[in-house]
Structures are given as C-alpha cells and as structure tokens.
Write a protein that holds these residues in place. Sequence first.
Motif, PDB file in Angstrom:
ATOM      1  N   PHE A  87      73.740 -25.148  12.886  1.00 14.86           N
ATOM      2  CA  PHE A  87      72.057 -25.143  12.726  1.00 14.86           C
ATOM      3  C   PHE A  87      71.592 -26.383  13.325  1.00 14.86           C
ATOM      4  O   PHE A  87      70.173 -26.092  13.616  1.00 14.86           O
ATOM      5  N   LEU A  88      72.173 -27.393  13.055  1.00 17.94           N
ATOM      6  CA  LEU A  88      71.652 -28.501  13.892  1.00 17.94           C
ATOM      7  C   LEU A  88      71.468 -28.113  15.251  1.00 17.94           C
ATOM      8  O   LEU A  88      70.548 -28.941  15.995  1.00 17.94           O
ATOM      9  N   LYS A  89      72.138 -27.167  16.020  1.00 17.17           N
ATOM     10  CA  LYS A  89      72.209 -27.031  17.543  1.00 17.17           C
ATOM     11  C   LYS A  89      70.943 -26.007  17.619  1.00 17.17           C
ATOM     12  O   LYS A  89      70.615 -25.761  18.963  1.00 17.17           O
ATOM     13  N   TRP A  90      70.247 -25.463  16.762  1.00 14.85           N
ATOM     14  CA  TRP A  90      69.191 -24.495  16.995  1.00 14.85           C
ATOM     15  C   TRP A  90      68.120 -25.340  17.670  1.00 14.85           C
ATOM     16  O   TRP A  90      67.504 -26.232  17.433  1.00 14.85           O
ATOM     17  N   PRO A  91      67.811 -24.430  18.982  1.00 11.51           N
ATOM     18  CA  PRO A  91      66.442 -25.054  19.581  1.00 11.51           C
ATOM     19  C   PRO A  91      65.218 -25.218  18.678  1.00 11.51           C
ATOM     20  O   PRO A  91      65.135 -24.010  17.783  1.00 11.51           O
ATOM     21  N   LEU A  92      64.310 -25.540  19.166  1.00 12.20           N
ATOM     22  CA  LEU A  92      63.090 -25.881  18.353  1.00 12.20           C
ATOM     23  C   LEU A  92      62.493 -24.363  18.299  1.00 12.20           C
ATOM     24  O   LEU A  92      61.607 -24.147  17.426  1.00 12.20           O
ATOM     25  N   HIS A  93      62.514 -23.658  19.545  1.00  7.21           N
ATOM     26  CA  HIS A  93      61.661 -22.392  19.655  1.00  7.21           C
ATOM     27  C   HIS A  93      62.227 -21.319  18.459  1.00  7.21           C
ATOM     28  O   HIS A  93      61.683 -20.694  18.048  1.00  7.21           O
ATOM     29  N   ILE A  94      63.548 -21.561  18.395  1.00  9.27           N
ATOM     30  CA  ILE A  94      64.152 -20.608  17.468  1.00  9.27           C
ATOM     31  C   ILE A  94      63.639 -20.683  16.154  1.00  9.27           C
ATOM     32  O   ILE A  94      63.451 -19.969  14.988  1.00  9.27           O
ATOM     33  N   THR A  95      63.623 -22.160  15.625  1.00  4.68           N
ATOM     34  CA  THR A  95      63.204 -22.435  14.231  1.00  4.68           C
ATOM     35  C   THR A  95      61.852 -21.885  14.178  1.00  4.68           C
ATOM     36  O   THR A  95      61.380 -21.361  13.053  1.00  4.68           O
ATOM     37  N   LEU A  96      60.780 -22.095  15.108  1.00  3.94           N
ATOM     38  CA  LEU A  96      59.518 -21.820  15.059  1.00  3.94           C
ATOM     39  C   LEU A  96      59.396 -20.471  14.834  1.00  3.94           C
ATOM     40  O   LEU A  96      58.537 -19.593  13.976  1.00  3.94           O
ATOM     41  N   LEU A  97      60.402 -19.487  15.731  1.00  2.00           N
ATOM     42  CA  LEU A  97      60.433 -18.060  15.468  1.00  2.00           C
ATOM     43  C   LEU A  97      60.874 -17.701  14.119  1.00  2.00           C
ATOM     44  O   LEU A  97      59.964 -16.829  13.532  1.00  2.00           O
ATOM     45  N   ALA A  98      61.648 -18.421  13.634  1.00  2.00           N
ATOM     46  CA  ALA A  98      62.179 -18.000  12.343  1.00  2.00           C
ATOM     47  C   ALA A  98      60.947 -18.183  11.217  1.00  2.00           C
ATOM     48  O   ALA A  98      60.831 -17.277  10.334  1.00  2.00           O
ATOM     49  N   CYS A  99      60.168 -19.458  11.408  1.00  2.00           N
ATOM     50  CA  CYS A  99      59.379 -19.609  10.592  1.00  2.00           C
ATOM     51  C   CYS A  99      58.175 -18.501  10.509  1.00  2.00           C
ATOM     52  O   CYS A  99      57.825 -18.022   9.761  1.00  2.00           O
TER      53      CYS A  99
END
Lengths: 123, 236
Positions: free
Chosen positions: A8-20
């Motif tokens: 999870f720590l290695k998730w790029p920022l854009h993946i997190t934004l997409l999940a949001c």
Amino acid sequence: MRRARNSFLKWPLHITLLACAILVLLPPAVAYAGTWFNYAQGTNGVGGTYATTGYAPRDADRVYHAAGFWWELWYCHTDGTCFGDHQDYVNPAYANGGSSYAKAFCHNLNDNSGVLWTCQTTH
Amino acid sequence: VRTRTSLLSLALSLAVGLGLAAAVLARRSQSAPSSRGTAARALTFTSARTSADALPPEAQGFAVSSRPPGVPSELFEGAWLTDRSRLLRTVKGKWDASLYVVPTSMGRLCQVLVVQSAKANARSPATGGCVRDFAGSTPIGLIVFDPDAVDAGGPVIVAGVVPNRVVAIRVVAHGKSYPARIQNSAYLYELGSSTAYPEAIRIIYADGAIRTLALTHPRPVAPRYESQRGGTSRRP
C-alpha cells in the motif's frame, strides 16, 4: 499483513486519487441505478401505441397516468406472438412479463386528461 | 504519514460517496402530501396475517420503495408495504388465479393478480394496479387480464378489490350479465371461453344504486400490435 501494508505504501498518488474518485462516485451511481426505464412519456394522445425499441427479459411493464383513464399493456415475442394483455384504469397499472424475452407495449385507450403519462419497463 | 493520509483520503471519499447516495435516496422517496389515498383504510381484517398472505416471488417486481424518476409526485402510489400484503381470493378454473392486495405508504391499495395455468408449471404471469380512494372515476379496483395470447388459450380474468358499500359485481359479456362473487372485499371472475371478452362491469351498491363501467376497447389481436411496430416511438 506487513506485506500488504508495504504494498500500500508503494501505491502511486494517482492510484490513490483514482480510488478516492471511485469511492465518491460509486455509491450514488448505485443508488440511481434501477432496472426500470421510461420508454414513452407524454400527454393525451388517445389511440397511441408505444413500445420499447428492442427485446429483453422483462420483469414487468407499467404505466403511470391519471386515474380513471384506460390504458392497455402487453408484450410481444420476437416471433410476433403477443401475450399478457391487461386493461386497467387505476394508477399505476402493472403487467408482468415473467422471464420472457419480449418487447413491452403500452396503449392509450382514452387518456385525454392532459396529465403526464409514463410507460416504464425493465431490462 | 503517507499511509495515514491515504487511508484518511479513502475513508473521507467513502463517507462523501455514501452521503451523496443517502441524498439521492432521500430525494427519490419524497412525495407530495396531496397524493395520499384512502383506499387502504377501506379494508380491515379480523384475522391475523399468515404465510399464505405473502406476495409470491412473481409479483415482487411490482413493489416500489421510492418514486420512479420522471413520474410526477401526485401520481406516485407510495412505497409498497409488502409485509402487510393479504391474499383476498383464489379461484381455480382453467387458470389458477389469486388476488392479493398491498397497502402503500401513501394510503393506497395495490392489487396483484397472480395467474398460473392449471396444467403447466410455467412461471406465473401477474398483473395489477393501485387504487387511490374508491371514488369518482375509480369506484372499484378493476383488472381485465388475458394471461396468454388474445383469443387463444385460456379465458380472460376480471378481478379487483371493492369497498364495503359494493354488494355485487356483474360481468357483461356477449350481451349477458354474469355474477362475480364478492368475498373478502374482492371479486375474481374467469370468463367462460377464450374468445369471450367483457363488454362492461356493473357495480351494485348496498343502497340499490347501479353503476356501469363500459369497456370500450375493441378486442385486441396480435397482428394489430405488430402492425404498429413502426409507429411506437416516443411521442413529441
């Protein structure tokens, strides 16, 4: 667990934004979703016959209209045979198509009330 | 720190999403107070509800919980209270037919007619509609239903729920009047042949008054439906 946390720590920022974005948009989309859809809507038009553009499994067919005016609902199979004819003057009036693969119809028998009517079915 | 921020973002997003969903559902369930009906109050039951009163699966698709998009609030019948459904009549003839009623949150009474061929195990067709107040232009519940092909197969069924002041229903077909027995505030009548079609329904009240509902529709035949296939688009 540790491994998952590290991933999870290695998730790029854009993946997190997409999940949001998915978490924001998905619930209201599900709330809006329904199997019913309007296939005809209008006012007056006595004698008019309306139908879905295609065939699909139908759970039901219904019309919302001014009570006291007559409507007719039915289905037709792809071979042209029709069934389930239902006349009614209550609102809404329902016809059920079971699990068949059919086109849904509604027919205005005498509704000149000026009230908006809506024919709906499922797919 | 980044993990905590990401988790917080996801949780916040989920909360916003669920909040939007709740708003959508709340808006869809709004209905105008003026559209309340009185039909549901007209029927009272002295016996307790049993498992036989539960709506069969074939009819569950009718039940709505919120106003459909595009339908004016004054036409919306209200949420169906399916846990209060009642079986009013069952008749076994060429069809095995049962009439249920379901009250709604708007005080209306929805009828569900479930029909199955007496000699087939096929899924039951069903039909129905909701009565607002047994007044004016809708003095009784009235369903005219031909479960299979018109003019073929089994006969037409006429059924509905009636207020207490109605003491008799007569179905007029081929110029003759036939009595439809009222029981549990409902009537359910199967016509004698597959080619018969009701011309009128005669309502007889306790005070002797009679009201006739004419069924003016010409008997439908399949080719008529298909011949209008090209003209069935949405009205302007």
